[in-house]
Design an enzyme around this catalytic site. Structure first.
Site, PDB file in Angstrom:
ATOM      1  N   ASP B 242       0.862  -1.182   0.000  1.00  0.00           N
ATOM      2  CA  ASP B 242       0.000   0.000   0.000  1.00  0.00           C
ATOM      3  C   ASP B 242       0.899   1.233   0.000  1.00  0.00           C
ATOM      4  OD1 ASP B 242      -2.023   1.833   0.324  1.00  0.00           O
ATOM      5  OD2 ASP B 242      -2.907   0.847   2.065  1.00  0.00           O
ATOM      6  N   HIS B 336      -8.678  -0.768  -8.445  1.00  0.00           N
ATOM      7  CA  HIS B 336      -8.302   0.354  -7.583  1.00  0.00           C
ATOM      8  C   HIS B 336      -7.042   1.047  -8.100  1.00  0.00           C
ATOM      9  CE1 HIS B 336      -8.131   2.526  -3.763  1.00  0.00           C
ATOM     10  NE2 HIS B 336      -6.841   2.242  -3.701  1.00  0.00           N
TER      11      HIS B 336
END
Lengths: 428, 428
Positions: B242, B336
Site C-alpha cells: 500500500d 483500484h
C-alpha cells in the site's frame, strides 16, 4: 499489580528462552530461505493449500534481529510464558459453539497447533493466508493456548477439570465485565511486529470456523526492542518500573513455582501452567495529579529507578522495618511493593508477563488505558489469589486502578513433534 | 485508498528526512548524555519544573538505532510528514473550550511546541512528566499540529482561513461519524515505540488544560523497524502493498505537490501542507473470503509483490491498454490501482503516510480494523478530492472498505528556533 519482574531476552543473568535467531545462515534471511521453497513450487495462495511465502524481492534488505528472531512452537512448555516481553499482543477468548463437543474441540486444537507452528516459523498459514505478515520475519511470534472452566463441561471432560480452575474468589474492589471475562478457550498471541501479531490473530479466528465463537478480544503492547537502554524491567503506563521482583528462569525454584510438575494433577497438565488474566484499568487522570513523592509513597519504590524507598537500587531487598525521623515506616504499610513482596506471601510467586493496553478515550474524556495483567503459576491458589487478597484489603494503589475483566485458564504443556496442544487431554 | 508509496527511511533512493541518530557519540547514549544534565541539577519531577531525565543505570545496554533515532522539531516543514512510517501513532483532535479564543489558542500552541521540542529530543516534558518514556530514546518521535475549519471562527481569524479548508465534498460511499470527524485542532503523534508515543499523547492532552477538550482520538500502527526485508512499501491489513506510487522526496515536483509555496495563500501557510484524515474500515471478513485471483482483480496488482497485472515488478508502469486472449483489459477498468494512477488524475499527487488501526471486534464479531489514511498535499482540491471522486464512482475496492470518519487540517510550516508552530497565524 504485584511487584515482580519479567525476564527480558536481553537480561544477562536470564538468557534462557531467548528466541532462536534464524538470520545467522551466511547472511541469508529466513524469508530468502523460504523463498527457495517457494521456487520449488510452494507458493502463497489465498484459496488454501499454500505452505510458504515466495522469495523476497531481489536486493531486499536483510532482516534485522527483530524480524528474524524466532520462538519455538514445540517443547516442554508452550511458548509465550518465559520469553521476553513482546511489542504487540492480542488476547482472545472463544466459547465453543452450540453442538460443538470434544471431537470438534480436538479438531480445532489440531488446526490451531498447525497454524501456530507455521506462523511461528515465519511461514504462511496452512489455509487461506491473508498475506499480512508477508515480507516479515517470525518477529518472535508466540501463540499460546489455554482452557477455561466452561470447556470441560461442554466437552464431557468434567473429570479432567483441574481443581485449580475453580473460579477465583470475588474481590471487593472488582468491577468485572462478565462479557469480557472467562471463556472456554483462550489464546495469547505476542510478536515484536504489529502486523505479524494481527496476521496470527486473524488466522486463529479463521481456524475457529463453526466450532467456536469469539467471546472477547483485547490488544496490548510493550516497548519496541531497542527503544530503551534499561536492560531488564519494563515501565507501565503509570511510569513505574513494573516487574522488579519477578522470578527468573535461573532461580532454583522457578520451574516448581511456575509449571505443573510431571507428577502433578491432572496428568494432562504436566509441564503446563495456569494463567490469570486481568484487564486492569489505570485511572491516569487521578494518578498523574499526584506529586512524584505521593506516587512513590503509594508504590513504595522510587519512580526513577525502582529502588525501595528504604534505599539501594532496584534489586536491593526492601527494609520493611526502616523508619524516618518521625518514627514512621519509610515504606508505608499500605505501599503496593510492601504488600506484594513474595517473602511476605508465604513464598508465593507468579511470573508476570503483561501487555499495556490503550483503547482510546471514553465518552467522558478519560483514557481507557492500563495493563493486561497476565501472570503464570503452578497453582493460582498459591500464586495470584493470596497476593490479590492482601491487595484487596489495603493496597494504596487500589484507588488508582480498577479490575474490569478476569480470566483463569489451564495452559497445558508444550506439544511434542507430531502432537497438538491439548492432545493429552482431548485424546487421553 | 489511492495507490501510492510512502518513502521509508531505509529506502536507498529516498534517504532524506532520515532521523538524526544521537547514538554516535563515542558509544554514549542520548539518555546518558541527558543524565549528565541530570547530575547538574536537572531532575525529573512529577510536580513541574523538571527538564531532563536522570542518568541510565550503570551498565545499561546502549540504545540501538530504534531508540536513538531522532526527528527534528525545528525546520522548514513540521515533522511527521516526510519521515518513514512509524510503528505506533496517535491521532487526536481537540475543540477549543467555550470562551477560549485567539489568546488562549496562542498560549496552547506555545505550550505544545515546547513540549514537542523536548519530547522529540528524548527529554522530559516541561511540566509534570509522567515518566512513561523514561529510559527510552526519542525513538523517532514526531508531533505535528494542524488547524481545522472551526478554529478560525472561534479565534476571530476567519479572514486567515485558507480556502483549501472548505469542507470536503460529500462522497456517496461515506458513512461518517461526525463525533469522530473534524475538530478545531489536530495533533498527529508517531514514534517507533508505543510507550514513547503514549507518553507524548498524555503530555499533549495535559497541555490542553482548560483551553481545549479532546473531540476524538485514534490509535494506529505500522511495522516495527527491522521486522521486514521489504525495503520500501508497507502492507496494509488486507495484505496489499500500500503506497507503491507515493511521490518521493527526490522527485523534482515533490515540494510543489506536497507543500504550500512561500508565495502561496494565505501567507502564514508558507511551507505548510494540508492533511486529509480518513478512518477507513476494512471489511476483512468479506475481503478474506475472496480468492487471491479475485483480490488481485479488485486491486489491479499482484498481491505478492505489488506488480501491475500487466506485468513487470512493483515499479513497472501499468499497461492500461493490455488485453488478454478474450480481449478484456488485464487491469480491469474498476481496479483500484487503475483509478488512482496519478497520471490518470491530472498529475494530482498526495503523499500518503498512514497507520493501520485495530480496535478489537464489534458486538457482532466483525473486526474493527483498517487504515487511518492520512495524505498530505499542497491543495486538497487537486490532491485527495479528485481521486476520491473517481473512487466514489467506480472503485472495485469500495465494497470492501467503509469511510467512517473524516478530517481536513491546515498544517502550517515548521517553527524556526524560538518560534512556536502557528505563530505566524496567531500573531500575524
Amino acid at each position: 499489580m504485584p511487584d515482580q519482574s519479567v525476564p527480558q531476552a536481553r537480561t544477562p543473568e536470564a538468557p534462557p528462552a531467548r528466541p532462536e535467531s534464524v538470520s545467522g545462515t551466511g547472511g541469508i534471511s529466513r524469508r530468502a530461505l523460504l523463498g527457495t521453497a517457494g521456487a520449488t513450487g510452494l507458493v502463497l495462495g489465498a484459496a488454501g493449500g499454500a505452505v510458504g511465502y515466495a522469495a523476497a524481492p531481489a536486493g531486499a534488505t536483510p532482516l534485522t534481529s527483530v524480524g528474524s528472531e524466532r520462538a519455538m512452537f514445540h517443547g516442554k512448555h508452550q511458548p509465550g510464558i518465559t520469553e521476553g516481553l513482546q511489542a504487540r499482543g492480542h488476547l482472545v477468548a472463544f466459547d465453543l459453539a452450540p453442538g460443538a463437543g470434544r471431537k470438534e474441540a480436538a479438531a480445532l486444537l489440531r488446526r490451531w497447533s498447525a497454524t501456530a507452528e507455521r506462523l511461528m516459523a515465519g511461514e504462511a498459514a496452512p489455509h487461506g493466508d491473508t498475506g499480512v505478515a508477508r515480507d516479515a520475519g517470525p518477529s518472535s511470534l508466540t501463540v499460546t493456548f489455554g482452557f477455561g472452566h466452561g470447556f470441560f463441561g461442554r466437552t464431557g471432560l468434567e473429570k479432567q477439570r483441574p481443581a485449580a480452575l475453580d473460579p477465583l474468589p470475588d474481590f471487593s474492589s472488582d468491577q468485572l465485565d462478565k462479557s469480557r471475562s472467562d471463556g472456554d478457550l483462550w489464546v495469547q498471541i505476542g510478536a515484536n511486529d504489529a502486523l505479524v501479531a494481527f496476521h496470527a490473530l486473524r488466522a486463529i479466528q479463521k481456524d475457529a470456523g463453526s466450532a467456536a465463537r469469539v467471546r472477547w478480544q483485547m490488544n496490548g503492547f510493550n516497548r519496541t526492542p531497542g527503544a530503551t537502554a534499561h536492560p531488564m524491567t519494563a515501565r507501565n503506563l503509570m511510569g513505574q518500573l513494573d516487574g522488579t521482583r519477578n522470578p527468573k528462569p535461573a532461580d532454583a525454584d522457578f520451574d516448581r513455582r511456575i509449571f505443573v510438575p510431571v507428577s502433578g494433577e491432572p496428568a494432562w497438565m504436566a509441564n503446563g501452567s495456569y494463567a490469570v488474566v486481568r484487564r486492569i484499568r489505570m485511572l491516569l487522570d487521578d494518578w498523574e495529579k499526584l506529586s512524584l513523592a505521593a506516587q512513590e509513597q503509594v508504590i513504595g519504590r522510587r519512580k526513577a529507578d525502582g529502588a525501595p524507598l528504604s534505599g539501594g537500587d532496584e534489586t536491593t531487598p526492601m527494609d520493611l522495618e526502616k523508619t524516618d525521623a518521625n518514627g514512621d515506616y519509610v515504606v508505608p504499610l499500605n505501599a503496593h511493593a510492601r504488600i506484594t513482596r513474595p517473602d511476605e506471601n508465604g513464598g508465593a510467586a507468579m511470573l508476570r508477563r503483561p501487555f499495556s493496553y490503550h483503547d482510546g478515550i471514553d465518552a467522558d474524556g478519560t483514557p481507557d488505558a492500563g495493563l493486561l495483567f497476565i501472570c503464570w503459576q503452578a497453582d493460582p491458589l498459591r500464586g495470584f489469589v493470596p497476593v490479590q487478597r492482601k491487595l484487596d484489603r489495603g493496597d494504596a494503589l487500589s484507588k488508582y486502578i480498577r479490575h474490569e475483566a478476569s480470566g483463569l485458564f489451564a495452559v497445558p504443556g508444550g506439544a511434542a513433534k507430531g502432537e497438538y496442544v491439548g492432545q493429552r487431554l482431548l485424546e487421553g
